[in-house]
Write a protein that holds these residues in place. Structure first.
Motif, PDB file in Angstrom:
ATOM      1  N   SER A 188       0.858  -1.186   0.000  1.00  0.00           N
ATOM      2  CA  SER A 188       0.000   0.000   0.000  1.00  0.00           C
ATOM      3  C   SER A 188       0.890   1.230   0.000  1.00  0.00           C
ATOM      4  N   ASN A 189       0.508   2.224  -0.769  1.00  0.00           N
ATOM      5  CA  ASN A 189       1.231   3.499  -0.819  1.00  0.00           C
ATOM      6  C   ASN A 189       2.649   3.376  -1.384  1.00  0.00           C
ATOM      7  N   PHE A 190       2.884   2.397  -2.248  1.00  0.00           N
ATOM      8  CA  PHE A 190       4.200   2.242  -2.866  1.00  0.00           C
ATOM      9  C   PHE A 190       4.267   3.040  -4.162  1.00  0.00           C
ATOM     10  N   LEU A 191       5.327   3.782  -4.314  1.00  0.00           N
ATOM     11  CA  LEU A 191       5.601   4.513  -5.542  1.00  0.00           C
ATOM     12  C   LEU A 191       6.332   3.587  -6.518  1.00  0.00           C
ATOM     13  N   PRO A 192       6.432   3.976  -7.803  1.00  0.00           N
ATOM     14  CA  PRO A 192       7.110   3.110  -8.770  1.00  0.00           C
ATOM     15  C   PRO A 192       8.519   2.702  -8.355  1.00  0.00           C
ATOM     16  N   GLU A 193       9.281   3.633  -7.733  1.00  0.00           N
ATOM     17  CA  GLU A 193      10.643   3.260  -7.335  1.00  0.00           C
ATOM     18  C   GLU A 193      10.655   2.202  -6.231  1.00  0.00           C
ATOM     19  N   HIS A 194       9.642   2.214  -5.375  1.00  0.00           N
ATOM     20  CA  HIS A 194       9.557   1.172  -4.338  1.00  0.00           C
ATOM     21  C   HIS A 194       9.222  -0.177  -4.966  1.00  0.00           C
ATOM     22  N   LEU A 195       8.327  -0.163  -5.941  1.00  0.00           N
ATOM     23  CA  LEU A 195       7.988  -1.403  -6.647  1.00  0.00           C
ATOM     24  C   LEU A 195       9.210  -1.958  -7.375  1.00  0.00           C
TER      25      LEU A 195
END
Length: 275
Positions: A140-147
């Motif tokens: 939840s609340n992950f940005l593309p860089e976190h993914l």
């Protein structure tokens, strides 16, 4: 009874596309609201450890008389469990409060990127899935860089990314990143905490279809393929938010709502929130 469509997650799990959220609802209120939602026909309930209402959600499910397999239950890992070793005890505590042996979807609530602990936590998430404590795992609340960084671990990819998304915060970049990895997008605060309901463009669409502005926005989400979890403690609105399948928005109407995009964020920014 309304038939709610499902989204098949990339691990094969079927998740109702329309669910019921209990953010900011006290425990006793959550029990009453979830009971109303289940009676109305919702079959997906979204809670979180930090909400403090898992016990109320669990009581409502237990007292509903519904078969366990007929209710899709999501809860979330809070920041105090954000480590490989922290995931299992956090989930087991949630399961005890819920009165369940497993959840259908377990999410890392926030990446809290200052420490990168979400990467170790993802490995713990994979372990609890293998143990059968959660059917599916996501974020939840992950940005593309976190993914990207989760994918670089070389294990599994989240099934769901639950993000703030509504007409005033379209989050198209995150949704595109989700889609590229086969991750389902789930919208929290799908009505922008009501901030978008007075928009003339939405009012015009509502008038054209003889429905409410909230129904228009929720229908906009559904037609664009998102999972959505509206929240209400008012019985009439709980039922109203389920009544989305007797009308369809045109391409022009969808585009008009898309055009309301701006920086209308109602919650913390995922790049900045660390608890």
């Amino acid at each position: 009874m309304t038939t709610i469509p499902t989204i098949t997650l990339h691990d094969g799990t079927a998740m109702p596309q329309l669910g019921f959220g209990v953010f900011q609802v006290p425990d006793e209120g959550a029990q009453a609201s979830v009971a109303t939602a289940l009676e109305a026909g919702y079959r997906s309930i979204d809670t979180a450890a930090i909400y403090g209402n898992e016990a109320g959600v669990g009581r409502a499910i237990a007292e509903s008389g519904l078969d366990r397999d007929d209710v899709f239950v999501t809860t979330k890992l809070w920041l105090d469990g954000l480590s490989r070793e922290g995931v299992r005890p956090a989930l087991e505590a949630s399961l005890e409060r819920l009165g369940l042996e497993r959840v259908d979807l377990y999410l890392i609530h926030w990446p809290a990127p200052a420490t990168d602990a979400y990467l170790a936590a993802w490995e713990g998430m994979e372990e609890i899935r293998e143990l059968g404590l959660a059917r599916s795992i996501g974020v939840s609340n992950f940005l593309p860089e976190h993914l990207d960084r989760v994918a670089a671990l070389g294990g599994s990819v989240p099934t769901v990314n639950q993000i703030e998304l509504h007409p005033a915060l379209r989050a198209a970049d995150i949704e595109a990143a989700n889609r590229a990895r086969g991750i389902a997008t789930e919208a929290w605060s799908p009505l922008g905490q009501g901030s978008v309901l007075g928009e003339p463009a939405i009012a015009a669409v509502a008038a054209a279809h003889g429905v409410t502005p909230a129904q228009v926005v929720l229908r906009w989400h559904l037609q664009q393929g998102r999972i959505v979890i509206p929240k209400s403690v008012t019985a009439s609105r709980i039922r109203e938010n389920l009544d989305l399948f007797g009308f369809e928005l045109t391409a022009d109407e969808l585009a008009a709502i898309d055009g309301l995009d701006r920086d209308g964020r109602t919650g913390p920014h995922p790049a900045e929130f660390n608890g």
